[in-house]
Scaffold this active site. Structure first.
Site, short mmCIF file in Angstrom:
data_model
loop_
_atom_site.label_atom_id
_atom_site.label_comp_id
_atom_site.label_asym_id
_atom_site.label_seq_id
_atom_site.Cartn_x
_atom_site.Cartn_y
_atom_site.Cartn_z
N HIS A 1 -47.20 11.71 9.62
CA HIS A 1 -46.39 10.60 9.81
C HIS A 1 -47.50 9.51 10.06
CE1 HIS A 1 -47.24 10.86 13.85
NE2 HIS A 1 -46.96 11.98 13.99
N GLU B 1 -43.22 18.94 15.35
CA GLU B 1 -44.49 18.97 16.05
C GLU B 1 -44.32 19.90 17.12
OE1 GLU B 1 -47.32 19.03 15.94
OE2 GLU B 1 -48.47 17.21 16.17
#
Ligand SMILES: *[C@@H]1O[C@H](CO)[C@@H](O)[C@H](O)[C@H]1NC(C)=O
Ligand SMILES: *[C@@H]1O[C@H](CO)[C@@H](O)[C@H](O)[C@H]1NC(C)=O
Ligand SMILES: *[C@@H]1O[C@H](CO)[C@@H](O)[C@H](O)[C@H]1NC(C)=O
Ligand SMILES: *[C@@H]1O[C@H](CO)[C@@H](O)[C@H](O)[C@H]1NC(C)=O
Ligand SMILES: *[C@@H]1O[C@H](CO)[C@@H](O)[C@H](O)[C@H]1NC(C)=O
Ligand SMILES: *[C@@H]1O[C@H](CO)[C@@H](O)[C@H](O)[C@H]1NC(C)=O
Ligand SMILES: *[C@@H]1O[C@H](CO)[C@@H](O)[C@H](O)[C@H]1NC(C)=O
Length: 362
Positions: free
Chosen positions: A99, A203
């Site tokens: 990202h 994550e």
């Protein structure tokens, strides 16, 4: 309490896997600069190097090779690999994208890593920024737009094979990065951008609020065209705010994620939009060398997956652990040490239990 026990279940299930058959992954090297030990990840720019695809001829090049681009000829090589593979072997090209910069990345830079880890990361934000399930900063949006422009140039100039399937982490920064990167590209009709949200692509699950996802309803309102994988719950069942996933536990779930995708998805070209820590974990499981990505960067990985019969694969995943932190901003911090580097004001020892102001919101 419910959240905590589910996290414990996740870590216990992963602690030792004994299987009658399991999938062994490896990275095929020699095609991308990123898998060459002499390529420096810190200075590498995927947009300046055709995604790192090495200029070379392949044994599979046909008589018309001169009229084809490097990516078209590479696609021919991959097609040949796939066609000639034994039935227990699969090849896939994974595009792993990180990202763009989020508010939590900006805050870690702003406060410094020790103060971020010891205090600020546990809050939802500060007076002017929110980093709980962080959104992209303007810089992060620009990085995703760079990725978009790069994909567009690869499609137009290189006729790159675009992804047949798209997967994204459920965290907002990835949902948003995937959207900005792939929306509006001239994609083939049979390869639309219609991503599936995968819980396990998130994550590494620390106590940081940036690792807690938003609810399903909110995600659906923001990204109405995205699909949820089956069983995706309304609320985050994995983030506890009390203990953090260890890297071995993360690798075990990365393998679970890959096994699911390699077991069910027939696509050869697949896009993942994920995070620095999770991509590092995927690269370990795929036996690719370590290659850290800056925010907004992407790496292609040519994967060979072989289903091997009877045997025991021992994935030893360590249980989740609590991290020391301060309950007021740390005066100073050092790297490492038993207290996690946290030096709290007034000589107060760092704590591992959650006290105000770290009220774990539901
Ligand atoms: C790359 O580095 C790894 C770890 O240092 C080493 O095991 C491997 O043999 C190296 N590969 C090549 C092609 O030099
Ligand atoms: C990679 O590049 C960075 C930045 O220029 C440099 O600090 C680092 O030493 C390099 N690493 C290697 C292994 O050469
Ligand atoms: C391959 O050649 C093209 C055109 O000469 C160049 O733009 C590109 O950067 C080269 N790729 C690599 C990985 O060296
Ligand atoms: C595919 O690869 C195999 C083994 O290298 C080779 O014998 C075969 O001719 C190739 N097929 C094509 C279409 O290139
Ligand atoms: C809050 O954190 C952001 C970084 O995420 C920083 O840019 C901003 O200056 C901080 N605000 C205050 C009031 O410290
Ligand atoms: C998704 O991307 C499109 C095209 O760039 C943009 O118009 C839209 O606002 C984006 N949506 C979100 C929620 O980011
Ligand atoms: C879902 O999240 C949104 C945004 O954070 C919030 O406003 C809403 O109340 C939440 N819905 C439920 C059912 O908790």
């Amino acid at each position: 309490m419910v959240r905590l026990s589910l996290a414990l279940v996740l870590s216990q299930v992963a602690s030792s896997v004994s299987a009658s058959a399991y999938i062994q992954y490896s990275t095929i090297t020699g095609y991308f600069l990123q898998d060459d030990n002499s390529t420096n990840a810190t200075t590498f720019d995927y947009t300046a190097t055709n995604f790192g695809l090495i200029n070379q001829t392949y044994p599979t090049d046909g008589a018309n090779a001169a009229s084809l681009t490097q990516w078209q000829r590479f696609a021919g090589l991959v097609a040949n690999l796939t066609k000639t593979a034994p039935s227990n072997v699969q090849y896939k090209l994974l595009f792993l994208g990180r990202h763009g910069e989020g508010w939590h990345n900006a805050a870690e830079s702003y406060y410094g890593t020790p103060a971020w880890n010891c205090y600020w990361s546990l809050l939802d934000g500060n007076a002017t920024a929110t980093w709980s399930d962080a959104h992209l900063t303007d810089n992060g949006i620009a990085q995703a737009q760079t990725a978009h422009a790069f994909w567009l140039s690869r499609i137009q100039q290189e006729k790159i094979p675009t992804p047949q399937t798209y997967y994204t982490s459920p965290l907002y920064r990835c949902l948003s990065t995937a959207n900005l990167t792939f929306s509006g590209l001239p994609l083939p009709k049979d390869r639309p951008f219609r991503p599936t949200i995968k819980a396990l692509l998130r994550e590494g699950i620390s106590e940081h609020t940036c690792d807690r996802r938003s609810n399903r309803t909110y995600i659906h309102v923001q990204f109405p065209t995205y699909k949820f994988e089956p069983g995706f719950p309304e609320t985050d069942q994995l983030w506890t705010g009390v203990t953090a996933e260890t890297s071995t536990a993360q690798d075990a779930r990365s393998k679970t994620l890959l096994d699911g995708i390699f077991g069910a998805d027939k696509s050869t070209y697949i896009s993942f939009t994920s995070h620095s820590g999770e991509i590092a974990s995927l690269l370990r499981v795929l036996r690719h060398r370590a290659f850290s990505l800056s925010t907004g960067a992407a790496i292609p990985v040519l994967v060979r997956a072989e289903k091997v019969a009877a045997g025991t694969s021992t994935v030893s995943a360590q249980p989740w652990t609590a991290s020391p932190h301060c309950t007021v901003p740390p005066v100073s911090s050092v790297s490492g040490g038993a207290s996690g580097g946290c030096v709290c004001p007034g000589g107060v020892a760092p704590v591992t239990t959650m006290l105000p102001p770290f009220a774990a919101s539901a």
